[in-house]
Design a protein around this motif. Structure first.
Motif, PDB file in Angstrom:
ATOM      1  N   GLN A 199       0.844  -1.198   0.000  1.00 13.13           N
ATOM      2  CA  GLN A 199       0.000   0.000   0.000  1.00 13.13           C
ATOM      3  C   GLN A 199       0.880   1.249   0.000  1.00 13.13           C
ATOM      4  O   GLN A 199       1.989   1.268   0.542  1.00 13.13           O
ATOM      5  N   THR A 220       1.553   4.285   1.466  1.00 13.94           N
ATOM      6  CA  THR A 220       1.179   4.836   2.762  1.00 13.94           C
ATOM      7  C   THR A 220       0.992   6.347   2.734  1.00 13.94           C
ATOM      8  O   THR A 220      -0.002   6.871   3.250  1.00 13.94           O
ATOM      9  N   LEU A 257      -3.013   4.179  10.462  1.00 12.57           N
ATOM     10  CA  LEU A 257      -1.953   4.139   9.458  1.00 12.57           C
ATOM     11  C   LEU A 257      -0.668   4.723  10.016  1.00 12.57           C
ATOM     12  O   LEU A 257       0.423   4.172   9.846  1.00 12.57           O
ATOM     13  N   THR A 258      -0.802   5.832  10.722  1.00 13.44           N
ATOM     14  CA  THR A 258       0.375   6.507  11.287  1.00 13.44           C
ATOM     15  C   THR A 258       1.016   5.654  12.370  1.00 13.44           C
ATOM     16  O   THR A 258       2.241   5.531  12.455  1.00 13.44           O
ATOM     17  N   ASP A 264       2.925   2.832  10.736  1.00  8.89           N
ATOM     18  CA  ASP A 264       3.999   3.131   9.799  1.00  8.89           C
ATOM     19  C   ASP A 264       4.862   4.312  10.224  1.00  8.89           C
ATOM     20  O   ASP A 264       5.988   4.447   9.781  1.00  8.89           O
ATOM     21  N   SER A 308       4.339   7.288   9.311  1.00 11.10           N
ATOM     22  CA  SER A 308       4.369   8.272   8.231  1.00 11.10           C
ATOM     23  C   SER A 308       3.375   9.373   8.476  1.00 11.10           C
ATOM     24  O   SER A 308       2.514   9.297   9.336  1.00 11.10           O
TER      25      SER A 308
END
Length: 935
Positions: free
Chosen positions: A280, A282, A301-302, A305, A307
């Motif tokens: 994916q 990101t 998500l953060t 990862d 990001s």
């Protein structure tokens, strides 16, 4: 820790396929009314987007080891099913606007999540899924389809299963049997009987799942049920008999395709590399979540990862929905302003009449009362002479708000000189249909120069040729759907009741798009002289086919009814004989009961077994057993006669018109080899190998004062093989006028020609035709009833005697692999998408087609050239003889006795003279009071 779900075979799935079109709706209805700004109910909806993200997340979590994944959506526009059955999906409501607005973002986020997004124009999502699943399973991969659609159950096998993530329901082989009461192999027949209300595909009235499952358990298949339709009692039996003519169409509509052309959308199929799972994206994903207000997803998500969202969304990784199918060299026209006029008074009509009179080329489209070309009447006409401009003349609209319209008869009378002027060039999409419609009003159109359907057929034979597909593929334009105008199902209105303003936009769009598509395809044809010549032949052939269809063929209905009665008596007698041979009554259409009689009671040898390990009783097995046992022979004869009765002797009398003629329809843009297809009714497949089949042709008769003349090419494909292979021995045999099968027998068996036995000639004939069709030594052995070693020796000896044939076959395979297609002698291209497949059987099938297709295609080109030549001779005579049928390599004419000598000499001469090959063409002629006598 929980176990990862597995496929039926116990292995983890390697390919995940998501039915995106199904889940769009389910996600939309299952999720709450989410919005980008929860405080603003008028902000953009996001529920379906969030639902899709959740569903795909669950799948990836449950099946982390899958190497390939794709999410498949329906592309806008029609498919072949809409052409096959205009009421297909007529009951479906329009997509809600709140869902429609989420389509493009869904496509984008699915790609950002690492899935391949597919939406193939002209191909339904189910067919894309079917093709990918079948391809992967053929390579030994385990496939899992995520869908709530029961129709996909027909795809289930040992390597393909279906999971519904919302309900938890699993459909593998056992699951399908448990849920529906039939095997996965019977699902298509089951669906055909029950019908599909969602897609508006009728089944048999009052036949539900229980009755369908019961019949299939008893008779084994739809074919078995149809063969015994007369035995089924009660209202259900009568309803079945009432639907016999419909069932093949229903089955075709419901059958999921597994061989679709996905070129340009899935690269290097069937290697599947282009749908490999990707990581994916990101950063872009975080930006997408921020844009649509998915704060919880951003946090997750953060956290996973580390990001941060990108400065602005990056969409390069996922093409918008419109771009998924836009390969449009003329797409710039799609955004241009369009001016469509409705002509309601004479000054406006005269202005447009002057425009079409002055135009070099005019696109013409008819709006009608019916899709039956012999019955349809005109509701309106549209014209376009320059892109973006068109006019509609409403002529028979009857809606409550319909304006006063110009009188139909007077408008047609004033258009007739232009329509019948061969100097005024016209363009259409499927011009043969429009010619029939105008002929129903007494107008014989001349000057049709182009047909966009035939342009597509010559340039891209393997793709859909309907106007909606062409416009989407080449213009990037999607048009108005017929259902949007007329409604669906029971509430559908005739086109005559469509408001004139909407009808005008619809019809003008058709003419405008036809002109635009022509401006894309015609230059491509002009760049290739050979393809252009094939296209021009197709246009000429369309004219001849129109004449054949219009005239029809005379039928002796009383003779057919008599034959039907006699067949019925013989069918009853055969059933009694079979019961006597079996020692008990049984259902001749039930594989289960046949198997019990054959193998449990009579102890017949098991020839082969089914996928479930049971002894097979398919037709191949019956034919083998019939060589030694009388009962299988009776069953085969019973089936054959039942089919003859239902398909021909019962049906044909119902199709005659007031003049006693039957009018078949020749589909010109169907077969990839260029051959014509006869349907409604199919007059090309009347059996000729049995006396009963040949008797049916006795009912095709000449009117008083006429005779039937039949003229067909002799051994045309072998002659084409001699030409293509340049083999000296084969060329010599034809030049010397030898019986080529006798000559082959002489070569293969090493005996003088005059000493070849009938058995040796029969062997040689099988070898000659078998090798053309790519027959293996195993196939030859089975056909001749010999062992494999002897068959291999015959083939080896054949190639030693005809080395040019072997060389041609080897070189053709290599050429096909290099360029992806082969050509006929005259330049028709025959595409072979499977020629480099890593799947052995599929590749071998394509290799056989590579050898045979140039011969079949060249034969198709030759008969079309012959039709044109004979029609030109009839017109320049002028002659009263008429072509009434074209069947494979044969032309059938209705000839006045006064012209018989001319026709017997001239028709075979014309057919033999349409091309100069390295061997002479020979056409043989026969004459009689009916078609059978003419053979």
């Amino acid at each position: 820790m929980t176990d990862t779900p597995t496929t039926p075979a116990g292995a983890r799935p390697q390919l995940l396929l998501v039915d995106g079109s199904s889940y769009l709706y389910r996600a939309f209805h299952a999720m709450p009314d989410l919005r980008v700004d929860p405080a603003d109910p008028h902000s953009a909806p996001t529920g379906a987007i969030r639902g899709m993200i959740n569903m795909l997340g669950v799948l990836r979590k449950d099946y982390p080891d899958a190497a390939y994944a794709a999410c498949v959506f329906d592309a806008p526009g029609k498919t072949f099913r809409d052409e096959l059955y205009p009421d297909y999906k007529a009951n479906r409501a329009s997509m809600p606007d709140d869902l429609r607005s989420q389509i493009a973002p869904i496509h984008e986020v699915v790609a950002l999540l690492g899935w391949t997004v597919l939406a193939v124009p002209g191909v339904e999502a189910d067919d894309v899924i079917g093709t990918l699943a079948h391809t992967a399973a053929g390579q030994g991969l385990q496939v899992l389809i995520s869908s709530g659609d029961k129709d996909l159950a027909q795809l289930v096998n040992e390597r393909i299963a279906i999971i519904d993530t919302m309900s938890g329901k699993r459909r593998d082989l056992a699951g399908v049997q448990a849920e529906f009461g039939v095997s996965a192999a019977q699902m298509l027949d089951y669906q055909t009987l029950v019908g599909d209300a969602i897609d508006n595909v009728p089944g048999v009235d009052k036949v539900g799942p229980k009755t369908a499952a019961k019949w299939l358990a008893e008779y084994g298949s739809l074919e078995g049920i149809v063969a015994h339709a007369g035995d089924i009692k009660g209202a259900a039996g009568q309803n079945l008999r009432d639907k016999l003519a419909w069932l093949p169409t229903g089955r075709e509509l419901l059958k999921i395709r597994t061989d679709c052309d996905l070129d340009g959308y899935v690269e290097s199929l069937p290697a599947l590399d282009s749908i490999a799972v990707r990581a994916q994206q990101t950063g872009d994903l975080a930006a997408f979540y921020e844009k649509f207000g998915f704060k919880t997803l951003i946090k997750a998500l953060t956290a996973a990862d580390g990001s941060r969202p990108a400065a602005k969304p990056a969409t390069a990784a996922a093409r918008p929905a419109a771009d998924l199918f836009a390969d449009a060299p003329a797409a710039s026209q799609a955004g241009a302003e369009r001016v469509y006029e409705t002509l309601l008074d004479w000054p406006a009509f005269e202005r447009w009449l002057a425009r079409i009179e002055a135009a070099d080329l005019t696109a013409l489209d008819t709006e009608t009362t019916s899709i039956d070309e012999m019955q349809a009447r005109i509701v309106g006409l549209s014209f376009s002479v320059v892109p973006g401009q068109a006019a509609y003349i409403p002529l028979a609209h009857t809606g409550p708000d319909a304006p006063v319209q110009l009188p139909l008869a007077e408008v047609l009378a004033r258009l007739k000189p232009w329509l019948e002027n061969s100097e005024k060039k016209k363009l259409g999409q499927h011009i043969k249909y429009d010619r029939h419609v105008l002929a129903n009003h007494g107008i014989e159109v001349a000057g049709y120069a182009h047909d966009t359907m035939l342009q597509s057929y010559v340039l891209e034979v393997h793709r859909p040729h309907n106007l909606a597909s062409l416009a989407e593929r080449h213009l990037g334009r999607s048009g108005i759907n017929y259902e949007d105008l007329c409604g669906k199902g029971a509430h559908q209105i005739p086109f005559a009741q469509v408001p004139v303003d909407k009808a005008a936009e619809y019809s003008c769009e058709d003419s405008d798009q036809t002109l635009d598509v022509h401006r894309v395809l015609w230059p491509r044809l002009q760049q290739n002289a050979r393809l252009r010549a094939i296209y021009e032949l197709e246009v000429q052939c369309s004219e001849v086919l129109y004449r054949i269809e219009r005239h029809g063929v005379l039928i002796d209905a009383s003779l057919l009814k008599k034959q039907s009665h006699e067949l019925g008596e013989r069918i009853v007698a055969l059933e009694a004989e079979a019961h006597q041979l079996a020692g008990q009554p049984f259902n001749l259409g039930s594989p289960k009961q046949i198997g019990e009689i054959f193998f449990d009671k009579l102890g017949l040898p098991v020839i082969k077994k089914t996928a479930t390990g049971k002894p097979s009783t398919d037709e191949e097995v019956l034919e083998k057993l019939a060589e030694d046992y009388p009962l299988p022979a009776r069953i085969l004869e019973h089936r054959g006669l039942s089919k003859l009765k239902g398909t021909y002797t019962d049906k044909l009398p119902q199709l005659v018109d007031g003049a006693g003629r039957v009018h078949t329809h020749f589909a010109q843009a169907v077969a990839v080899t260029g051959r014509l297809a006869s349907n409604d009714p199919n007059l090309q497949n009347i059996p000729v190998r049995t006396a009963e089949g040949r008797r049916i042709r006795e009912a095709f008769i000449a009117p008083p004062g006429h005779l039937i003349l039949s003229c067909d090419y002799s051994q045309i494909e072998l002659r084409i093989m001699a030409h293509l292979s340049d083999d000296e021995a084969l060329l010599k045999a034809f030049h010397d006028g030898l019986d080529v099968h006798r000559a082959t027998a002489s070569e293969v068996f090493g005996v003088p020609v005059d000493q070849v036995s009938p058995e040796q000639r029969r062997y040689a004939k099988v070898i000659n035709f078998g090798l053309i069709y790519g027959m293996s030594s195993f196939g030859l052995a089975r056909n001749l009833g010999i062992d494999n070693t002897a068959a291999r020796n015959y083939i080896q000896r054949y190639f030693e005697r005809y080395p040019g044939v072997k060389r041609y076959m080897d070189e053709t395979r290599q050429l096909a692999k290099a360029q992806g297609y082969v050509e006929t002698v005259f330049g028709r291209r025959l595409m072979l998408p499977e020629i480099n497949s890593p799947n052995g059987p599929r590749r071998q099938g394509a290799e056989r087609a590579a050898i045979n297709a140039p011969m079949q295609g060249t034969a198709a080109d030759l008969i079309k050239k012959a039709m044109v030549a004979v029609q030109q001779a009839l017109d320049t005579g002028p002659r009263a003889s008429r072509m009434v049928l074209q069947v494979h390599d044969e032309l059938v004419l209705e000839v006045p006795t006064a012209e018989l000598d001319w026709a017997k000499a001239e028709v075979p001469r014309l057919m033999a003279g349409v091309a100069r090959l390295k061997v002479p063409l020979l056409a043989e002629v026969g004459v009689g009071a009916n078609w059978e006598q003419a053979h």
